[in-house]
Enzyme design. Sequence first.
Site, PDB file in Angstrom:
ATOM      1  N   SER A   1       0.868  -1.185   0.000  1.00  0.00           N
ATOM      2  CA  SER A   1       0.000   0.000   0.000  1.00  0.00           C
ATOM      3  C   SER A   1       0.901   1.230   0.000  1.00  0.00           C
ATOM      4  O   SER A   1       2.090   1.124   0.353  1.00  0.00           O
ATOM      5  CB  SER A   1      -0.847  -0.027   1.278  1.00  0.00           C
ATOM      6  OG  SER A   1      -1.472   1.217   1.511  1.00  0.00           O
TER       7      SER A   1
ATOM      8  N   TYR B   1      -2.079  -0.971  10.415  1.00  0.00           N
ATOM      9  CA  TYR B   1      -2.118  -1.188   8.958  1.00  0.00           C
ATOM     10  C   TYR B   1      -0.824  -0.679   8.332  1.00  0.00           C
ATOM     11  O   TYR B   1      -0.207  -1.355   7.501  1.00  0.00           O
ATOM     12  CB  TYR B   1      -3.333  -0.459   8.379  1.00  0.00           C
ATOM     13  CG  TYR B   1      -3.560  -0.714   6.904  1.00  0.00           C
ATOM     14  CD1 TYR B   1      -4.100  -1.924   6.463  1.00  0.00           C
ATOM     15  CD2 TYR B   1      -3.229   0.245   5.950  1.00  0.00           C
ATOM     16  CE1 TYR B   1      -4.307  -2.161   5.116  1.00  0.00           C
ATOM     17  CE2 TYR B   1      -3.433   0.011   4.608  1.00  0.00           C
ATOM     18  CZ  TYR B   1      -3.969  -1.188   4.192  1.00  0.00           C
ATOM     19  OH  TYR B   1      -4.171  -1.420   2.858  1.00  0.00           O
TER      20      TYR B   1
HETATM   21  P1  NAD Z   1     -11.426  -6.041   0.331  1.00  0.00           P
HETATM   22  O1  NAD Z   1     -11.797  -5.991   1.756  1.00  0.00           O
HETATM   23  O2  NAD Z   1     -12.413  -5.654  -0.714  1.00  0.00           O
HETATM   24  O3  NAD Z   1     -10.823  -7.468  -0.048  1.00  0.00           O
HETATM   25  C1  NAD Z   1      -9.971  -8.158   0.823  1.00  0.00           C
HETATM   26  C2  NAD Z   1     -10.228  -9.643   0.685  1.00  0.00           C
HETATM   27  O4  NAD Z   1      -9.324 -10.330   1.555  1.00  0.00           O
HETATM   28  C3  NAD Z   1     -11.654 -10.030   1.117  1.00  0.00           C
HETATM   29  O5  NAD Z   1     -12.246 -10.849   0.135  1.00  0.00           O
HETATM   30  C4  NAD Z   1     -11.442 -10.776   2.425  1.00  0.00           C
HETATM   31  O6  NAD Z   1     -12.402 -11.781   2.671  1.00  0.00           O
HETATM   32  C5  NAD Z   1     -10.048 -11.362   2.192  1.00  0.00           C
HETATM   33  N1  NAD Z   1      -9.407 -11.725   3.462  1.00  0.00           N
HETATM   34  C6  NAD Z   1      -9.374 -11.005   4.615  1.00  0.00           C
HETATM   35  N2  NAD Z   1      -8.739 -11.693   5.573  1.00  0.00           N
HETATM   36  C7  NAD Z   1      -8.352 -12.870   5.015  1.00  0.00           C
HETATM   37  C8  NAD Z   1      -7.654 -13.995   5.507  1.00  0.00           C
HETATM   38  N3  NAD Z   1      -7.241 -14.080   6.791  1.00  0.00           N
HETATM   39  N4  NAD Z   1      -7.420 -15.030   4.666  1.00  0.00           N
HETATM   40  C9  NAD Z   1      -7.853 -14.973   3.389  1.00  0.00           C
HETATM   41  N5  NAD Z   1      -8.526 -13.946   2.869  1.00  0.00           N
HETATM   42  C10 NAD Z   1      -8.770 -12.897   3.672  1.00  0.00           C
HETATM   43  O7  NAD Z   1     -10.153  -5.088   0.210  1.00  0.00           O
HETATM   44  P2  NAD Z   1      -9.280  -4.593  -1.051  1.00  0.00           P
HETATM   45  O8  NAD Z   1      -9.346  -3.116  -1.024  1.00  0.00           O
HETATM   46  O9  NAD Z   1      -9.603  -5.350  -2.265  1.00  0.00           O
HETATM   47  O10 NAD Z   1      -7.846  -5.001  -0.493  1.00  0.00           O
HETATM   48  C11 NAD Z   1      -7.033  -5.985  -1.103  1.00  0.00           C
HETATM   49  C12 NAD Z   1      -5.604  -5.712  -0.681  1.00  0.00           C
HETATM   50  O11 NAD Z   1      -5.229  -4.418  -1.159  1.00  0.00           O
HETATM   51  C13 NAD Z   1      -5.392  -5.669   0.831  1.00  0.00           C
HETATM   52  O12 NAD Z   1      -4.149  -6.263   1.152  1.00  0.00           O
HETATM   53  C14 NAD Z   1      -5.354  -4.189   1.127  1.00  0.00           C
HETATM   54  O13 NAD Z   1      -4.657  -3.896   2.293  1.00  0.00           O
HETATM   55  C15 NAD Z   1      -4.669  -3.674  -0.113  1.00  0.00           C
HETATM   56  N6  NAD Z   1      -4.856  -2.255  -0.396  1.00  0.00           N
HETATM   57  C16 NAD Z   1      -6.092  -1.747  -0.612  1.00  0.00           C
HETATM   58  C17 NAD Z   1      -6.232  -0.395  -0.891  1.00  0.00           C
HETATM   59  C18 NAD Z   1      -7.551   0.241  -1.143  1.00  0.00           C
HETATM   60  O14 NAD Z   1      -7.613   1.469  -1.145  1.00  0.00           O
HETATM   61  N7  NAD Z   1      -8.612  -0.513  -1.373  1.00  0.00           N
HETATM   62  C19 NAD Z   1      -5.099   0.424  -0.947  1.00  0.00           C
HETATM   63  C20 NAD Z   1      -3.857  -0.133  -0.716  1.00  0.00           C
HETATM   64  C21 NAD Z   1      -3.740  -1.480  -0.455  1.00  0.00           C
END
Ligand code: NAD
Length: 252
Positions: free
Chosen positions: A143, A156
């Site tokens: 991130s 985080y």
């Molecule tokens: P999201 O919540 O839509 O998706 C995350 C997925 O991870 C979900 O389907 C959830 O069920 C799954 N998950 C959570 N805990 C888990 C576990 N213990 N084992 C297996 N699966 C698990 O979020 P997103 O925004 O799609 O995030 C995906 C990745 O991107 C994450 O690592 C997040 O930190 C990172 N990220 C997101 C953003 C953003 O702005 N959305 C920005 C930077 C980084």
Amino acid sequence: MPTLQDKIVLITGAGSGIGRTTALACAAEGAQLFLADIDPAGGEETVRQVQAAGGVAQFMTVDVADAEQVAAMVQGAVTAYGRLDGAVNNAGIEGVHQPLVSYPDDVFDRVMRVNVRGVWLCLKAELSVMLSQGGGAIVNTSSVAGLIGAPMLSAYDASKHAVVGLTRTAAVEYAAYGMRINCVCPSFIRTPMVERFLAEAPDLARRLTRASPAGRMGQPDEVAQAIVWLLSDAASFVNGAALPVDGGLTAL
Ligand code: NAD
């Protein structure tokens, strides 16, 4: 030719947001997918969407913080397809939006378990298989919070810095063995995770949009395309990179 033609790719956190969109983008480039998520309904829905688009995908319910489940996941991919060419360690949780001094200890531990131990366990299991095959490509989802501070998100932020460290260390350790390990560092991307952030801090969307040189949040497919490129042979000399996908936020 599609950039991931016939490559076998494993994606965690594939049941929602960036993971689901990455699955669709990888399938569109010819990859065959092994998808994992702790949420079976989300994971099965992603399989349905990939198959509806003409792609190939299987799903397994996995908690990435559990070593046995992660080992079974990687073994499941190899059993299903015979090998593993690429992996996207994307599962992650956000924790809560709270000042560091009052941040709950149990939430800190949970964020670390999923975001750091989860990526570490996945790397161990995936590398074991890929090294025995002679190489592969792995992309971790960090991130911009892995590159700069993120007020009110101490757990985080620490977890995503750790993902950058794991990425760089693994890249250096295994570069000589045909491995490339990179991470993407997205800023705020419109996914269910961000919708939860916005529910906790309603003025955040306006503040973030104003702070971003791009003047907007990102879309999941803008991250997915960066991941596809890093997985592909087009990125053959890119290793150990922490690639911002942030509309210029960290260039400020
Ligand atoms: P999201 O919540 O839509 O998706 C995350 C997925 O991870 C979900 O389907 C959830 O069920 C799954 N998950 C959570 N805990 C888990 C576990 N213990 N084992 C297996 N699966 C698990 O979020 P997103 O925004 O799609 O995030 C995906 C990745 O991107 C994450 O690592 C997040 O930190 C990172 N990220 C997101 C953003 C953003 O702005 N959305 C920005 C930077 C980084």
